[in-house]
Design a protein around this motif. Structure first.
Motif, PDB file in Angstrom:
ATOM      1  N   MET A   1      -0.398  -7.270 -10.528  1.00  0.00           N
ATOM      2  CA  MET A   1      -1.752  -6.780 -10.809  1.00  0.00           C
ATOM      3  C   MET A   1      -1.754  -5.319 -11.268  1.00  0.00           C
ATOM      4  O   MET A   1      -2.561  -4.501 -10.803  1.00  0.00           O
ATOM      5  CB  MET A   1      -2.652  -6.968  -9.587  1.00  0.00           C
ATOM      6  CG  MET A   1      -2.907  -8.405  -9.238  1.00  0.00           C
ATOM      7  SD  MET A   1      -3.956  -8.642  -7.795  1.00  0.00           S
ATOM      8  CE  MET A   1      -5.456  -7.815  -8.275  1.00  0.00           C
TER       9      MET A   1
ATOM     10  N   ASP B   1      -7.440  -3.707   2.550  1.00  0.00           N
ATOM     11  CA  ASP B   1      -7.751  -3.765   1.121  1.00  0.00           C
ATOM     12  C   ASP B   1      -7.150  -5.042   0.531  1.00  0.00           C
ATOM     13  O   ASP B   1      -5.930  -5.179   0.469  1.00  0.00           O
ATOM     14  CB  ASP B   1      -7.179  -2.536   0.419  1.00  0.00           C
ATOM     15  CG  ASP B   1      -7.512  -2.492  -1.059  1.00  0.00           C
ATOM     16  OD1 ASP B   1      -7.980  -3.513  -1.616  1.00  0.00           O
ATOM     17  OD2 ASP B   1      -7.283  -1.433  -1.665  1.00  0.00           O
TER      18      ASP B   1
ATOM     19  N   CYS C   1       0.821  -1.218   0.000  1.00  0.00           N
ATOM     20  CA  CYS C   1       0.000   0.000   0.000  1.00  0.00           C
ATOM     21  C   CYS C   1       0.850   1.261   0.000  1.00  0.00           C
ATOM     22  O   CYS C   1       0.337   2.357   0.020  1.00  0.00           O
ATOM     23  CB  CYS C   1      -0.966   0.004   1.176  1.00  0.00           C
ATOM     24  SG  CYS C   1      -0.184   0.042   2.776  1.00  0.00           S
TER      25      CYS C   1
ATOM     26  N   ASP D   1      -6.742  -5.992  -2.414  1.00  0.00           N
ATOM     27  CA  ASP D   1      -5.914  -5.758  -3.602  1.00  0.00           C
ATOM     28  C   ASP D   1      -4.485  -5.377  -3.236  1.00  0.00           C
ATOM     29  O   ASP D   1      -3.603  -5.390  -4.094  1.00  0.00           O
ATOM     30  CB  ASP D   1      -6.523  -4.655  -4.481  1.00  0.00           C
ATOM     31  CG  ASP D   1      -7.812  -5.101  -5.145  1.00  0.00           C
ATOM     32  OD1 ASP D   1      -8.018  -6.329  -5.304  1.00  0.00           O
ATOM     33  OD2 ASP D   1      -8.623  -4.222  -5.495  1.00  0.00           O
ATOM     34  N   GLN D   2      -4.258  -4.992  -1.996  1.00  0.00           N
ATOM     35  CA  GLN D   2      -2.930  -4.577  -1.561  1.00  0.00           C
ATOM     36  C   GLN D   2      -2.231  -5.619  -0.687  1.00  0.00           C
ATOM     37  O   GLN D   2      -1.071  -5.465  -0.357  1.00  0.00           O
ATOM     38  CB  GLN D   2      -3.021  -3.246  -0.824  1.00  0.00           C
ATOM     39  CG  GLN D   2      -3.518  -2.134  -1.728  1.00  0.00           C
ATOM     40  CD  GLN D   2      -3.657  -0.820  -0.998  1.00  0.00           C
ATOM     41  OE1 GLN D   2      -3.505  -0.733   0.213  1.00  0.00           O
ATOM     42  NE2 GLN D   2      -3.945   0.226  -1.742  1.00  0.00           N
TER      43      GLN D   2
ATOM     44  N   THR E   1       2.149 -15.617  -3.779  1.00  0.00           N
ATOM     45  CA  THR E   1       1.922 -14.601  -4.805  1.00  0.00           C
ATOM     46  C   THR E   1       3.190 -14.427  -5.638  1.00  0.00           C
ATOM     47  O   THR E   1       4.289 -14.340  -5.098  1.00  0.00           O
ATOM     48  CB  THR E   1       1.534 -13.255  -4.158  1.00  0.00           C
ATOM     49  OG1 THR E   1       0.354 -13.437  -3.386  1.00  0.00           O
ATOM     50  CG2 THR E   1       1.315 -12.173  -5.197  1.00  0.00           C
TER      51      THR E   1
ATOM     52  N   LYS F   1       0.298  -2.954 -10.596  1.00  0.00           N
ATOM     53  CA  LYS F   1       0.950  -2.024  -9.676  1.00  0.00           C
ATOM     54  C   LYS F   1       2.446  -2.300  -9.642  1.00  0.00           C
ATOM     55  O   LYS F   1       2.863  -3.457  -9.670  1.00  0.00           O
ATOM     56  CB  LYS F   1       0.418  -2.186  -8.252  1.00  0.00           C
ATOM     57  CG  LYS F   1      -0.992  -1.764  -8.068  1.00  0.00           C
ATOM     58  CD  LYS F   1      -1.345  -1.856  -6.606  1.00  0.00           C
ATOM     59  CE  LYS F   1      -2.584  -2.703  -6.486  1.00  0.00           C
ATOM     60  NZ  LYS F   1      -2.951  -3.013  -5.153  1.00  0.00           N
TER      61      LYS F   1
END
Length: 91
Positions: A75, A42, A22, A44-45, A51, A77
């Motif tokens: 993703m 979150d 983040c 997504d973070q 991963t 980022k």
């Protein structure tokens, strides 16, 4: 165990300890009171164990950060992993 010297652009790194992205760098996913970054909720973070991250750049110490680092993409980022955190979070 990932090492800054042997990591190259294009390599895949695998998260081995839950972390979060983040901020502009990979950080611990912890609510420890001394942690400089707040724990995020979150999804997504949050980077779970297993991963995959793609290395897109690498930089020497005293350029962007005091330590050497790798820049990774996940993703859509991009964020940095400092040399001291590479072994702790990635294999």
């Amino acid at each position: 165990m990932a090492k800054i010297r042997t990591t190259r652009v294009g390599d895949m790194l695998t998260i081995k300890k839950i972390a979060q992205c983040c901020s502009p760098i990979l950080t611990n996913h912890s609510s420890h009171p001394e942690c400089p970054y707040p724990k995020t909720d979150d999804p997504d973070q949050i980077l779970d164990v297993g991963t995959q991250l793609v290395v897109v750049d690498k930089g020497p110490a005293q350029t962007k950060w005091a330590q050497s680092f790798v820049t990774v993409r996940h993703m859509g980022k991009e964020f940095d992993i400092l040399a001291s955190d590479l072994r702790r979070f990635c294999e």
